[in-house]
Design a protein around this motif. Structure first.
Motif, PDB file in Angstrom:
ATOM      1  N   PRO A   1       0.847  -1.213  -0.119  1.00 58.22           N
ATOM      2  CA  PRO A   1       0.095   0.037   0.141  1.00 58.22           C
ATOM      3  C   PRO A   1       0.930   1.361  -0.117  1.00 58.22           C
ATOM      4  CG  PRO A   1       0.251  -0.708   2.136  1.00 58.22           C
ATOM      5  CD  PRO A   1       1.079  -1.694   1.409  1.00 58.22           C
ATOM      6  N   GLN A   2       0.146   2.454   0.213  1.00 63.15           N
ATOM      7  CA  GLN A   2       0.784   3.680   0.277  1.00 63.15           C
ATOM      8  C   GLN A   2       0.120   4.544   1.373  1.00 63.15           C
ATOM      9  OE1 GLN A   2      -1.400   5.847  -3.275  1.00 63.15           O
ATOM     10  NE2 GLN A   2      -0.255   3.842  -3.937  1.00 63.15           N
ATOM     11  N   THR A   3       1.103   5.378   1.817  1.00 62.39           N
ATOM     12  CA  THR A   3       0.591   6.207   3.046  1.00 62.39           C
ATOM     13  C   THR A   3       0.004   7.572   2.200  1.00 62.39           C
ATOM     14  OG1 THR A   3       1.852   5.125   4.661  1.00 62.39           O
ATOM     15  CG2 THR A   3       1.211   7.330   5.178  1.00 62.39           C
ATOM     16  N   VAL A   4      -1.253   8.240   2.513  1.00 62.49           N
ATOM     17  CA  VAL A   4      -1.371   9.555   2.013  1.00 62.49           C
ATOM     18  C   VAL A   4      -1.337  10.537   2.967  1.00 62.49           C
ATOM     19  CG1 VAL A   4      -3.059  10.351   0.444  1.00 62.49           C
ATOM     20  CG2 VAL A   4      -3.006   8.110   0.407  1.00 62.49           C
ATOM     21  N   VAL A   5      -0.421  11.416   2.886  1.00 61.83           N
ATOM     22  CA  VAL A   5      -0.020  12.211   4.136  1.00 61.83           C
ATOM     23  C   VAL A   5      -0.358  13.884   3.695  1.00 61.83           C
ATOM     24  CG1 VAL A   5       1.653  13.333   5.617  1.00 61.83           C
ATOM     25  CG2 VAL A   5       1.619  10.971   4.626  1.00 61.83           C
ATOM     26  N   HIS A   6      -1.151  14.463   4.781  1.00 63.39           N
ATOM     27  CA  HIS A   6      -1.324  15.870   4.491  1.00 63.39           C
ATOM     28  C   HIS A   6      -0.238  16.601   4.915  1.00 63.39           C
ATOM     29  CE1 HIS A   6      -2.962  19.970   5.027  1.00 63.39           C
ATOM     30  NE2 HIS A   6      -3.683  19.529   3.885  1.00 63.39           N
ATOM     31  N   ALA A   7       0.607  17.163   4.300  1.00 60.22           N
ATOM     32  CA  ALA A   7       1.694  17.980   4.798  1.00 60.22           C
ATOM     33  C   ALA A   7       1.834  19.411   4.385  1.00 60.22           C
ATOM     34  CB  ALA A   7       2.948  17.342   3.963  1.00 60.22           C
ATOM     35  N   GLU A   8       2.403  20.210   4.894  1.00 58.45           N
ATOM     36  CA  GLU A   8       2.535  21.726   4.605  1.00 58.45           C
ATOM     37  C   GLU A   8       3.460  21.760   3.564  1.00 58.45           C
ATOM     38  OE1 GLU A   8       0.727  24.153   6.048  1.00 58.45           O
ATOM     39  OE2 GLU A   8       0.034  22.410   7.255  1.00 58.45           O
ATOM     40  N   ALA A   9       4.058  20.815   3.024  1.00 51.56           N
ATOM     41  CA  ALA A   9       4.981  21.039   1.730  1.00 51.56           C
ATOM     42  C   ALA A   9       5.436  19.589   1.381  1.00 51.56           C
ATOM     43  CB  ALA A   9       6.288  22.156   2.128  1.00 51.56           C
ATOM     44  N   LEU A  10       5.767  19.383   0.289  1.00 49.48           N
ATOM     45  CA  LEU A  10       6.301  18.226  -0.181  1.00 49.48           C
ATOM     46  C   LEU A  10       7.848  18.381  -0.075  1.00 49.48           C
ATOM     47  CD1 LEU A  10       6.007  15.287  -1.294  1.00 49.48           C
ATOM     48  CD2 LEU A  10       6.192  16.311  -3.577  1.00 49.48           C
TER      49      LEU A  10
ATOM     50  N   GLY B   1       8.109  18.312   5.971  1.00 54.33           N
ATOM     51  CA  GLY B   1       6.663  18.169   5.781  1.00 54.33           C
ATOM     52  C   GLY B   1       6.096  16.885   6.039  1.00 54.33           C
ATOM     53  N   ILE B   2       6.693  16.160   5.157  1.00 55.23           N
ATOM     54  CA  ILE B   2       6.247  14.659   5.149  1.00 55.23           C
ATOM     55  C   ILE B   2       6.286  13.909   6.443  1.00 55.23           C
ATOM     56  CG2 ILE B   2       6.571  12.383   4.212  1.00 55.23           C
ATOM     57  CD1 ILE B   2       5.047  14.223   2.289  1.00 55.23           C
ATOM     58  N   LYS B   3       7.579  14.050   7.069  1.00 53.34           N
ATOM     59  CA  LYS B   3       7.759  13.484   8.383  1.00 53.34           C
ATOM     60  C   LYS B   3       6.814  14.112   9.517  1.00 53.34           C
ATOM     61  CE  LYS B   3      12.345  14.388   8.294  1.00 53.34           C
ATOM     62  NZ  LYS B   3      13.563  14.213   8.764  1.00 53.34           N
ATOM     63  N   ALA B   4       6.526  15.465   9.514  1.00 52.08           N
ATOM     64  CA  ALA B   4       5.562  15.848  10.508  1.00 52.08           C
ATOM     65  C   ALA B   4       4.311  15.398  10.359  1.00 52.08           C
ATOM     66  CB  ALA B   4       5.749  17.627  10.393  1.00 52.08           C
ATOM     67  N   GLY B   5       3.715  15.251   8.920  1.00 53.86           N
ATOM     68  CA  GLY B   5       2.609  14.591   8.653  1.00 53.86           C
ATOM     69  C   GLY B   5       2.500  13.202   9.079  1.00 53.86           C
ATOM     70  N   ILE B   6       3.471  12.568   8.933  1.00 55.06           N
ATOM     71  CA  ILE B   6       3.279  11.117   9.320  1.00 55.06           C
ATOM     72  C   ILE B   6       3.234  11.086  10.918  1.00 55.06           C
ATOM     73  CG2 ILE B   6       4.622   9.102   9.659  1.00 55.06           C
ATOM     74  CD1 ILE B   6       5.674   9.760   6.788  1.00 55.06           C
ATOM     75  N   ALA B   7       4.004  11.867  11.666  1.00 51.19           N
ATOM     76  CA  ALA B   7       4.385  11.713  13.024  1.00 51.19           C
ATOM     77  C   ALA B   7       2.911  12.219  13.893  1.00 51.19           C
ATOM     78  CB  ALA B   7       5.311  12.379  13.500  1.00 51.19           C
ATOM     79  N   ALA B   8       2.323  13.260  13.107  1.00 48.97           N
ATOM     80  CA  ALA B   8       1.058  13.779  13.568  1.00 48.97           C
ATOM     81  C   ALA B   8      -0.211  12.934  13.278  1.00 48.97           C
ATOM     82  CB  ALA B   8       0.796  15.072  13.214  1.00 48.97           C
ATOM     83  N   GLY B   9      -0.045  11.733  12.483  1.00 44.64           N
ATOM     84  CA  GLY B   9      -1.339  10.918  12.084  1.00 44.64           C
ATOM     85  C   GLY B   9      -2.123  11.692  10.972  1.00 44.64           C
ATOM     86  N   ARG B  10      -1.616  12.635  10.376  1.00 43.07           N
ATOM     87  CA  ARG B  10      -2.515  13.098   9.399  1.00 43.07           C
ATOM     88  C   ARG B  10      -2.345  12.455   8.059  1.00 43.07           C
ATOM     89  NH1 ARG B  10      -0.117  17.992  11.917  1.00 43.07           N
ATOM     90  NH2 ARG B  10       1.324  18.014   9.959  1.00 43.07           N
ATOM     91  N   SER B  11      -2.928  11.347   8.273  1.00 42.71           N
ATOM     92  CA  SER B  11      -2.690  10.484   6.954  1.00 42.71           C
ATOM     93  C   SER B  11      -3.753   9.189   6.897  1.00 42.71           C
ATOM     94  CB  SER B  11      -1.252   9.777   6.999  1.00 42.71           C
ATOM     95  OG  SER B  11      -1.215   9.087   8.272  1.00 42.71           O
ATOM     96  N   TYR B  12      -4.021   8.731   5.812  1.00 43.17           N
ATOM     97  CA  TYR B  12      -4.766   7.486   5.721  1.00 43.17           C
ATOM     98  C   TYR B  12      -3.795   6.479   4.571  1.00 43.17           C
ATOM     99  CZ  TYR B  12      -6.599   9.511   1.138  1.00 43.17           C
ATOM    100  OH  TYR B  12      -6.754   9.846   0.089  1.00 43.17           O
ATOM    101  N   LEU B  13      -4.222   5.182   4.592  1.00 40.29           N
ATOM    102  CA  LEU B  13      -3.591   4.310   4.072  1.00 40.29           C
ATOM    103  C   LEU B  13      -4.427   4.058   2.748  1.00 40.29           C
ATOM    104  CD1 LEU B  13      -2.183   2.286   6.978  1.00 40.29           C
ATOM    105  CD2 LEU B  13      -1.490   4.548   6.151  1.00 40.29           C
ATOM    106  N   ALA B  14      -3.690   3.493   1.650  1.00 41.11           N
ATOM    107  CA  ALA B  14      -4.592   3.071   0.575  1.00 41.11           C
ATOM    108  C   ALA B  14      -3.731   2.019  -0.112  1.00 41.11           C
ATOM    109  CB  ALA B  14      -5.041   4.365  -0.305  1.00 41.11           C
ATOM    110  N   ASP B  15      -4.572   1.397  -1.053  1.00 42.22           N
ATOM    111  CA  ASP B  15      -3.776   0.288  -1.833  1.00 42.22           C
ATOM    112  C   ASP B  15      -3.780   0.716  -3.267  1.00 42.22           C
ATOM    113  OD1 ASP B  15      -6.607   0.038  -2.894  1.00 42.22           O
ATOM    114  OD2 ASP B  15      -6.759  -2.061  -2.794  1.00 42.22           O
ATOM    115  N   ASP B  16      -4.132   1.824  -3.705  1.00 46.70           N
ATOM    116  CA  ASP B  16      -3.897   2.540  -5.078  1.00 46.70           C
ATOM    117  C   ASP B  16      -3.962   4.104  -4.977  1.00 46.70           C
ATOM    118  OD1 ASP B  16      -5.268   2.958  -7.957  1.00 46.70           O
ATOM    119  OD2 ASP B  16      -3.871   1.199  -8.023  1.00 46.70           O
ATOM    120  N   ALA B  17      -3.319   4.756  -6.012  1.00 46.45           N
ATOM    121  CA  ALA B  17      -3.434   6.266  -6.099  1.00 46.45           C
ATOM    122  C   ALA B  17      -4.964   6.516  -6.546  1.00 46.45           C
ATOM    123  CB  ALA B  17      -2.410   6.435  -6.953  1.00 46.45           C
TER     124      ALA B  17
END
Length: 450
Positions: A319-328, A332-348
């Motif tokens: 799967p993939q982790t879909v993260v809401h981040a302040e920037a790519l 930004g990505i690490k902060a989004g992952i650590a805050a749990g602002r994310s969902y997981l999906a099996d496809d784009a």
């Protein structure tokens, strides 16, 4: 050119790592190592021999790391100009080096090994190329898709970095993380394959004898030691080192079935946990149940999903982790992952929106919504890209609502009744092996505080 041969025998119960001292003579320009060990035919169900390999230079077995290939190669070379993937190029200084053997499993009759070390003084021309990936792309706030558990020929994978980057782009990913087993050797090549459309973080899969752990987003070239077990009591120190360097500590495939793959260190040091590894399986179902238990117990360790893709046939981004981040960006990505602002999906193609609304205020995935105990809260779930199946809303009380796809789901509750709510989207393929169906998407929770 000189050659030395080292032989020995390891009995069952041998140390996890055996260090062979190798005195490297002055003038050596290239060092080559080849090793082999006996692999007896044994009765079905009996553990056979498997032995990893790596090397430390004259700086010692703590500071002198120069490479690791585990059991993926039976030979490697190093020089000032180049090195076998998994190993670090650099000067071959004289002094006492150590070839390290890692007897992963040892047969009842023991393991006989032979190590050949060759010292070549022929001049070596050129210098190693170093192209670390940039830490940001210039893209601003948004939802970004990534896979933080991938392998190439720099550890035990079958793909090159170029092939992995191409596969990530083809799967619609915005970021990936380099996670080779126990070595940062690939970090220096990833810059060639990064771009504004693909952020590449550098990290490591810390592969211990009591489970594997992703170190996500380390500074390029950083190395984290892996030579310990849970009973050694040192994991917290190594986890602290990962965070000191700006990385995230993420236990991988907690219920992995291979020897030493399942996670034995607990979750107190985790910044997130890989709940979903590769195609949905019973092991992922167990990881999901364990993770949900930590939520009920009051500790939020965000969930991640990664492919752990090694070779052709393993799907990058499944799967993939879909993260809401302040920037790519790495930050930004690490902060989004650590805050749990994310969902997981099996496809784009799969998108999920989960929100909770009360008193005109709205909270999204990973957020907390403070409300009075009996204030009505409306939870809305919208899913696209999954044509058939079931959506499930799960709280600290368990499954509270299920509905068929497609369609918008609305459910009402209060903070008195619900501490958190999260969503699962399941495919319509339930059966004996996977009674709820395989996962299409899974969200981190929204918390209701009263």
């Amino acid at each position: 050119m000189q050659k030395r041969v080292y032989t020995g025998h390891l009995d069952p119960g041998a140390a996890d790592y055996v260090y062979l001292p190798v005195d490297v003579p002055a003038g050596t320009a290239r060092l080559a190592v080849r090793y082999s060990y006996d692999r007896p035919v044994l009765a079905a169900g009996t553990v056979g021999n498997a032995c990893d390999v790596g090397i430390f230079d004259q700086r010692g077995t703590e500071a002198g790391f120069r490479g690791w290939s585990g059991g993926a190669r039976d030979r490697f070379e190093l020089s000032a100009a180049d090195a076998t993937p998994g190993y670090l190029p650099g000067p071959i200084e004289p002094g006492r080096w150590h070839v390290v053997l890692g007897p992963y499993t040892v047969a009842p009759g023991g393991l006989d090994y032979t190590v050949e070390v060759t010292f070549d003084d022929a001049p070596v021309a050129g210098e190693p190329s170093v192209r670390y990936p940039p830490a940001a792309t210039g893209r601003g706030p948004g939802w970004y898709r990534g896979d933080c558990h991938l392998h190439t020929v720099y550890s035990d994978g079958g793909r090159t970095p170029a092939q992995v980057a191409a596969a990530a782009r083809a799967r619609g990913l915005d970021f990936i993380n380099s996670s080779e087993h126990n070595t940062p050797a690939s970090h220096r090549v990833w810059g060639e394959y990064a771009g504004d459309d693909l952020l590449i973080l550098t990290g490591e899969e810390i592969t211990t004898r009591n489970g594997h752990c992703l170190a996500i987003g380390l500074p390029p070239g950083s190395w984290i030691d892996w030579r310990y077990r849970a009973t050694d009591g040192v994991f917290a120190d190594h986890a602290a080192r990962v965070r000191e360097l700006g990385g995230l500590v993420v236990p991988a495939h907690p219920y992995g079935q291979c020897v030493a793959c399942s996670w034995k260190f607990g979750y107190e040091q985790a910044d997130a946990v890989e709940v979903w590894n590769g195609p949905w399986s019973i092991g992922n179902e167990a990881a999901l149940a364990t993770w949900d238990g930590t939520l009920v117990a009051g500790r939020f360790v965000p969930a991640m999903g990664n492919s752990d893709a090694h070779r052709d046939g393993d799907v990058v981004g499944l799967p993939q982790t879909v993260v809401h981040a302040e920037a790519l960006s790495a930050t930004g990505i690490k902060a989004g992952i650590a805050a749990g602002r994310s969902y997981l999906a099996d496809d784009a193609a799969v998108t999920v929106s989960l929100v909770a609304t009360a008193d005109g205020r709205t909270a999204g995935i990973g957020d907390r919504l403070a409300v009075a105990p009996d204030t009505p809260v409306t939870v809305r779930l919208d899913v696209a890209g999954v044509p058939a199946g079931t959506v499930r809303l799960v709280t600290d009380r368990g499954l509270v609502h299920a509905a068929p796809l497609p369609g918008l789901v609305e459910w009402r509750t209060t903070a008195r009744c619900t501490g958190y709510v999260r969503a699962e989207v399941r495919h319509a393929d339930a059966g004996a092996a996977l009674p709820y169906g395989s996962m299409a998407a899974l969200t981190n929770p929204i918390f209701l505080d009263c």
